[in-house]
Structures are given as structure tokens and as C-alpha cells.
Design a protein around this motif. Structure first.
Motif, PDB file in Angstrom:
ATOM      1  N   GLN A 182      13.296   2.617  26.344  1.00 39.40           N
ATOM      2  CA  GLN A 182      11.978   2.855  26.923  1.00 39.40           C
ATOM      3  C   GLN A 182      11.086   3.370  25.809  1.00 39.40           C
ATOM      4  N   GLY A 183      10.232   2.491  25.326  1.00 40.42           N
ATOM      5  CA  GLY A 183       9.426   2.844  24.176  1.00 40.42           C
ATOM      6  C   GLY A 183      10.309   3.035  22.955  1.00 40.42           C
ATOM      7  N   ARG A 184      10.163   4.179  22.294  1.00 39.72           N
ATOM      8  CA  ARG A 184      10.972   4.457  21.109  1.00 39.72           C
ATOM      9  C   ARG A 184      12.293   5.136  21.449  1.00 39.72           C
ATOM     10  N   HIS A 185      12.508   5.385  22.720  1.00 39.21           N
ATOM     11  CA  HIS A 185      13.684   6.149  23.123  1.00 39.21           C
ATOM     12  C   HIS A 185      14.771   5.248  23.716  1.00 39.21           C
ATOM     13  N   ARG A 186      16.012   5.663  23.486  1.00 37.34           N
ATOM     14  CA  ARG A 186      17.154   4.995  24.097  1.00 37.34           C
ATOM     15  C   ARG A 186      17.842   5.980  25.040  1.00 37.34           C
ATOM     16  N   TYR A 187      18.168   5.508  26.224  1.00 35.50           N
ATOM     17  CA  TYR A 187      18.821   6.339  27.219  1.00 35.50           C
ATOM     18  C   TYR A 187      20.189   5.747  27.561  1.00 35.50           C
TER      19      TYR A 187
END
Length: 228
Positions: free
Chosen positions: A66-71
Motif C-alpha cells: 500500500q503505497g511505499r509500505h508492505r504489510y
């Protein structure tokens, strides 16, 4: 030549303490970042990334961007079921972590087990559904009765939608704290969602604990009475 499923590979993935801590954190049902999981495991971000890669390759977790983030989250319901069963087995053999604190009673009373209700309230829920013949069956082989389907529909549960899922509607999951079964499957998830949406219960921040309101406890006791 040895043939059949390789349980040693799964065991080695779960058996590492850091990876076990990260998997346990994901049992709360929320997707977490690598940084959050590193903090949970008490390791560096670089080490956590290596562990997460192994867990993902082993099919235990998945990730989304999500955007620059990884979950990261558990890959599927069966992973959560496996982990809860392992917790129950460990507890029955006396392999427990000796951490006490104010959250412990709350976790034992009601908590999230990946996506459904666990703890004392989770066991009470299944006991009541079986006693009221909403659910029938033994062991893990559970099914919703016709009268049970009517009751769930009256509560606002969309049973046709649950039936379309590839997951079982009703499933027993061994509860690690009660050492008896609570309800999982798509119905278990739908009921927990119902309790939260109606405001009868809420998630505790940064915890798997679920806290029922006074009204929620009364509604729960009315809808799901314990067998006499």
C-alpha cells in the motif's frame, strides 16, 4: 525413500522463536509491517526481513503493498487454525510463557483468534450453539442445522454469501486457554464481525483482547445462553 508431507519443514519455520513471535502477533488478524513485527520479535529489521521471506516462501504468510509500505498477514485461515491448535497443545503440555499482567485475564475472557472469537466467550458461544441445536456434529465435523440457519439469518448473517466461500461455514478450533473448542470458519468470523459492528464489543488497542460492553454481555447471554 521417505514420501508424504514434510512436517519437518513446517515445524522448522514455526519453531524458530522469532518467527513464532511474529506469527503469534499476526493471530490478531491485522496486517503488520516488517518494522512492527521486528519489534514484536525483539530483533532487527534486517533479521526480521529474512525471517519474513522464509515464512512467505513456506506459505505461512502473505504480503500486500500500500503505497511505499508492505504489510504482512497470515496466508489463510488454515494457518491460524494450525497455530491455535499448536498453542492449545503447548498449553496442555505445560509449555507456557510466564508473563503475567493486566492483559492476561482479558485475553482469556475474549480475544481474536485470527478472524473469530476465542477465549471463554468463544467456547461459551460454541457450547450454546450446540446445546440449542443451531450447530450439530462432533469433533471438527460441524454443520449448521435448518433451525440454526433461521436463527443466523434473523441475526442478519448472510448465509448464502458464507456458503460461496471456499472455507467451511462451521469449524471447531482448539482454544489454547480453555483447552476446549471454540467456533471458527466463516460463521465464526461473521459472528465476531456482528458483535463488533453492533458495538457489543470492541478490540483492545495493540492486543488480541476483545472487551464486551455491559450491553454486549447482556445481549450475548440472551442470544447464546449456556446449557443448564
Amino acid at each position: 525413500m521417505k514420501e508424504g508431507p514434510d512436517i519437518a519443514q513446517i515445524g522448522s519455520l514455526i519453531g524458530d522463536p522469532a518467527r513464532a513471535n511474529m506469527l503469534t502477533a499476526l493471530m490478531g488478524g491485522k496486517a503488520l509491517t516488517a518494522t512492527e513485527l521486528a519489534g514484536t520479535a525483539g530483533i532487527t529489521l534486517q533479521t526480521a526481513s529474512s525471517h519474513l521471506s522464509k515464512l512467505e516462501a513456506g506459505g505461512l504468510i502473505g504480503q500486500r503493498k500500500q503505497g511505499r509500505h508492505r504489510y504482512f498477514a497470515l496466508a489463510e485461515d488454515d494457518v491460524g487454525l494450525l497455530l491455535e491448535n499448536l498453542m492449545g497443545f503447548a498449553a496442555s503440555r505445560g509449555f507456557t510463557r510466564h508473563r503475567t499482567g493486566p492483559k492476561d485475564p482479558a485475553l482469556r475472557k475474549a480475544r481474536v483468534c485470527y478472524n473469530h472469537l476465542a477465549g471463554d466467550y468463544g467456547v461459551r458461544l460454541l457450547d450454546s450453539l450446540v446445546a440449542e441445536e443451531v450447530i450439530t456434529g462432533t469433533g471438527d465435523d460441524l454443520s449448521l442445522t435448518p433451525s440454526g440457519a433461521d436463527k443466523m439469518t434473523a441475526l442478519g448473517i448472510d448465509l448464502p454469501a458464507l456458503a460461496k466461500s471456499r472455507r467451511p461455514v462451521c469449524r471447531a478450533c482448539l482454544d489454547w486457554s480453555e483447552r476446549r473448542s471454540h467456533l471458527s470458519g466463516s460463521l465464526g468470523q461473521a459472528l465476531l464481525t456482528l458483535f463488533l459492528d453492533k458495538g457489543w464489543a470492541r478490540r483492545e488497542p495493540d492486543s488480541r483482547a476483545v472487551r464486551f460492553t455491559g450491553t454486549g454481555e447482556k445481549e450475548f447471554a440472551t442470544l447464546f445462553p449456556l446449557p443448564a
